[in-house]
Structure formats: C-alpha cells, structure tokens
Design a protein around this motif. Structure first.
Motif, short mmCIF file in Angstrom:
data_model
loop_
_atom_site.label_atom_id
_atom_site.label_comp_id
_atom_site.label_asym_id
_atom_site.label_seq_id
_atom_site.Cartn_x
_atom_site.Cartn_y
_atom_site.Cartn_z
N ASN A 1 29.19 44.17 52.46
CA ASN A 1 29.99 44.85 51.44
C ASN A 1 31.32 44.13 51.27
O ASN A 1 31.78 43.88 50.15
CB ASN A 1 30.19 46.31 51.82
N CYS A 2 31.95 43.79 52.36
CA CYS A 2 33.20 43.04 52.35
C CYS A 2 33.01 41.73 51.62
O CYS A 2 33.78 41.39 50.70
CB CYS A 2 33.65 42.82 53.80
N TRP A 3 32.02 40.95 52.00
CA TRP A 3 31.74 39.65 51.42
C TRP A 3 31.48 39.78 49.91
O TRP A 3 32.03 39.02 49.11
CB TRP A 3 30.54 39.03 52.12
N GLN A 4 30.65 40.73 49.51
CA GLN A 4 30.28 40.88 48.11
C GLN A 4 31.49 41.25 47.25
O GLN A 4 31.66 40.72 46.15
CB GLN A 4 29.18 41.94 47.95
N ASN A 5 32.34 42.12 47.74
CA ASN A 5 33.52 42.50 46.97
C ASN A 5 34.52 41.36 46.88
O ASN A 5 35.20 41.21 45.87
CB ASN A 5 34.16 43.76 47.54
N TYR A 6 34.62 40.53 47.92
CA TYR A 6 35.47 39.34 47.86
C TYR A 6 34.97 38.40 46.76
O TYR A 6 35.75 37.92 45.94
CB TYR A 6 35.48 38.64 49.22
N LEU A 7 33.66 38.14 46.75
CA LEU A 7 33.09 37.29 45.72
C LEU A 7 33.27 37.90 44.33
O LEU A 7 33.64 37.20 43.38
CB LEU A 7 31.60 37.06 45.99
N ASP A 8 33.00 39.19 44.21
CA ASP A 8 33.12 39.86 42.91
C ASP A 8 34.54 39.79 42.36
O ASP A 8 34.74 39.60 41.16
CB ASP A 8 32.67 41.31 43.00
N PHE A 9 35.53 39.92 43.23
CA PHE A 9 36.92 39.84 42.78
C PHE A 9 37.21 38.47 42.18
O PHE A 9 37.74 38.35 41.09
CB PHE A 9 37.88 40.12 43.93
N HIS A 10 36.84 37.42 42.89
CA HIS A 10 37.15 36.08 42.42
C HIS A 10 36.30 35.70 41.21
O HIS A 10 36.78 34.99 40.31
CB HIS A 10 37.03 35.07 43.55
N ARG A 11 35.07 36.17 41.14
CA ARG A 11 34.24 35.94 39.96
C ARG A 11 34.84 36.64 38.74
O ARG A 11 34.89 36.08 37.65
CB ARG A 11 32.82 36.45 40.19
N CYS A 12 35.25 37.87 38.95
CA CYS A 12 35.85 38.66 37.87
C CYS A 12 37.12 37.98 37.35
O CYS A 12 37.31 37.83 36.14
CB CYS A 12 36.16 40.07 38.38
N GLU A 13 37.99 37.57 38.27
CA GLU A 13 39.23 36.89 37.86
C GLU A 13 38.94 35.61 37.10
O GLU A 13 39.59 35.33 36.10
CB GLU A 13 40.09 36.57 39.08
N ARG A 14 37.97 34.86 37.57
CA ARG A 14 37.64 33.60 36.90
C ARG A 14 37.07 33.87 35.50
O ARG A 14 37.47 33.22 34.53
CB ARG A 14 36.64 32.81 37.72
N ALA A 15 36.16 34.83 35.40
CA ALA A 15 35.52 35.11 34.11
C ALA A 15 36.51 35.66 33.09
O ALA A 15 36.56 35.20 31.95
CB ALA A 15 34.35 36.08 34.31
N LEU A 16 37.29 36.65 33.50
CA LEU A 16 38.24 37.25 32.56
C LEU A 16 39.40 36.30 32.27
O LEU A 16 39.91 36.27 31.15
CB LEU A 16 38.76 38.58 33.09
N GLY A 17 39.81 35.54 33.26
CA GLY A 17 40.89 34.57 33.06
C GLY A 17 40.49 33.47 32.09
O GLY A 17 41.30 33.01 31.29
N ALA A 18 39.23 33.05 32.14
CA ALA A 18 38.74 32.01 31.24
C ALA A 18 38.72 32.50 29.79
O ALA A 18 38.91 31.72 28.86
CB ALA A 18 37.35 31.56 31.65
N LYS A 19 38.49 33.80 29.61
CA LYS A 19 38.48 34.37 28.26
C LYS A 19 39.87 34.72 27.77
O LYS A 19 40.05 35.07 26.62
CB LYS A 19 37.64 35.65 28.25
N GLY A 20 40.83 34.67 28.68
CA GLY A 20 42.18 35.05 28.31
C GLY A 20 42.38 36.56 28.28
O GLY A 20 43.34 37.05 27.71
N SER A 21 41.48 37.29 28.92
CA SER A 21 41.54 38.75 28.95
C SER A 21 42.42 39.23 30.09
O SER A 21 42.78 38.47 30.99
CB SER A 21 40.14 39.34 29.13
N ASP A 22 42.72 40.51 30.06
CA ASP A 22 43.49 41.14 31.14
C ASP A 22 42.62 41.20 32.39
O ASP A 22 41.48 41.67 32.34
CB ASP A 22 43.90 42.54 30.69
N VAL A 23 43.14 40.74 33.51
CA VAL A 23 42.37 40.71 34.76
C VAL A 23 42.63 41.94 35.63
O VAL A 23 42.17 41.99 36.77
CB VAL A 23 42.65 39.42 35.57
#
Length: 86
Positions: free
Chosen positions: A29-51
């Motif tokens: 659970n710890c590992w998955q949420n760490y990955l999800d956070f960084h994936r989310c930041e990368r995806a939304l950041g690339a679109k220029g959306s609010d992270v």
C-alpha cells in the motif's frame, strides 16, 4: 471537484482502508501510493493542470511509509535508478 478534494484533505487524519491491501502488512500500500503520487504529479504537470488532487496520495504514503524508505526512493529518483515505473 477541486473543492471536494480540498474538503476531504482538510478532514484527513490517516490512511483510509483500501480493499486492495486487506492484510496487516501495508508495505505494498505504501509503495503503490508513492508511485501513484509521482505518476499523478507527472501526468497533471505535463498537462499544465492543478496538481493539488495528487496531494491525497502524498498524505497516504507519508502516513504509511517509514521516512527512511521515502528518503531512499527520492534519492533513487534523483539518480535515475528508481526501480518503479513512474
């Protein structure tokens, strides 16, 4: 929707139950949420959306993961040797 997320974050105390990880050991659970956070930041950041929606994952992994693990993973990401797919 962003206000709904901000409201949930303001009431956040600790990681909620996740049925994908029903066991006492919360390492995955710890590992998955760490990955999800960084994936989310990368995806939304690339679109220029609010992270800010990504902060949910950050709060969950910070409540579940030992600080040493997070520090080590951050160092691996900076070095380019992180084993996970972000």
């Amino acid at each position: 929707m962003a206000e709904e997320i901000k409201e949930k974050l303001s009431r956040y105390r600790t990681a909620p139950f996740d049925s994908r990880f029903p066991n006492q050991n919360q390492t995955k659970n710890c590992w998955q949420n760490y990955l999800d956070f960084h994936r989310c930041e990368r995806a939304l950041g690339a679109k220029g959306s609010d992270v800010s929606p990504c902060q949910w994952y950050r709060r969950v992994y910070r409540s579940l993961c030992p600080i040493e693990w997070v520090t080590t993973w951050d160092e691996y990401r900076e070095e380019g040797t992180f084993p996970g797919k972000i």
